[in-house]
Design a protein around this motif. Structure first.
Motif, short mmCIF file in Angstrom:
data_model
loop_
_atom_site.label_atom_id
_atom_site.label_comp_id
_atom_site.label_asym_id
_atom_site.label_seq_id
_atom_site.Cartn_x
_atom_site.Cartn_y
_atom_site.Cartn_z
N ASP A 157 0.87 -1.19 0.00
CA ASP A 157 0.00 0.00 0.00
C ASP A 157 0.90 1.23 0.00
O ASP A 157 1.51 1.56 1.03
CB ASP A 157 -0.89 -0.01 1.24
N ARG A 160 0.26 3.89 2.81
CA ARG A 160 0.68 3.43 4.14
C ARG A 160 2.21 3.42 4.26
O ARG A 160 2.76 3.79 5.30
CB ARG A 160 0.14 2.03 4.40
N THR A 161 2.90 3.06 3.19
CA THR A 161 4.36 3.04 3.21
C THR A 161 4.91 4.45 3.41
O THR A 161 5.81 4.67 4.22
CB THR A 161 4.91 2.44 1.90
N ALA A 163 3.40 6.95 4.79
CA ALA A 163 3.07 7.38 6.15
C ALA A 163 4.06 6.81 7.16
O ALA A 163 4.49 7.50 8.09
CB ALA A 163 1.65 6.96 6.49
#
Length: 199
Positions: A157, A160-161, A163
């Motif tokens: 994702d 998400r990475t 973040a």
């Protein structure tokens, strides 16, 4: 290593500049008829205003030889390629070999740039969904910035990475160099993979 290359680069540029300045300056002074007044050595080829840089005999000495133009073109091509290589070497992104850290006691400490790159790459590479991470430390030693290249797993994702990088890896690197800001550019690439087959 980077500092040594920088010193060699500056020395070579300075030497070339001094040679060109010396020849050009003495030719100009000869054209102004100042060299004879200063008792300049008479062996210098351009010491009078009437003299030219290249005489007719010099310009046409090898013109009727078959190899002459090939040598001239080859030499000019080599000079052009070397000049382009040097120009690209100046404008490309340079890695920092060290980062200066304020110890808040009036002194500064040096953090090895390669060690910081390796630490950030290792932490980013251990995050979920990251197959491989590479870091380059750029900018100035007092104001560093990072360039982070991530190769993502097929089902990662990206949001998400990013973040996780912003919340974990980058703050740790900021703490390591004792700065409140560490601008980071992230480049994401997906790992190529075959499509899943459903039988």
């Amino acid at each position: 290593m980077r500092q040594a290359r920088l010193i060699v680069n500056r020395l070579l540029l300075g030497a070339c500049g001094l040679v060109l300045l010396g020849f050009g300056g003495t030719a100009l002074l000869g054209g102004l008829d100042l060299l004879r007044r200063w008792h300049f050595p008479s062996a210098w080829p351009w010491d009078r205003p009437q003299q030219v840089l290249l005489s007719d005999a010099d310009r046409t000495r090898w013109r009727d030889q078959g190899w002459w133009w090939a040598v001239v073109i080859a030499a000019l091509s080599v000079i052009l390629l070397l000049a382009l290589w040097w120009l690209l070497a100046q404008v490309r992104r340079r890695r920092l070999s060290e980062v200066l850290v304020d110890t808040h006691d009036g002194e500064t400490a040096q953090v090895d740039g390669r060690a910081l790159e390796d630490a950030l790459s290792e932490e980013a590479g251990s995050l979920p969904g990251v197959d491989r991470a590479a870091t380059r430390l750029l900018g100035r030693s007092t104001h560093p910035r990072t360039w982070l290249s991530l190769r993502l797993a097929p089902h990662a994702d990206p949001a998400r990475t990013i973040a996780l990088i912003a919340d974990e890896a980058v703050p740790h690197a900021r703490d390591a160099v004792g700065t409140d800001q560490l601008p980071t550019e992230i480049r994401l690439r997906a790992t190529s993979h075959r499509a899943d087959r459903v039988l």
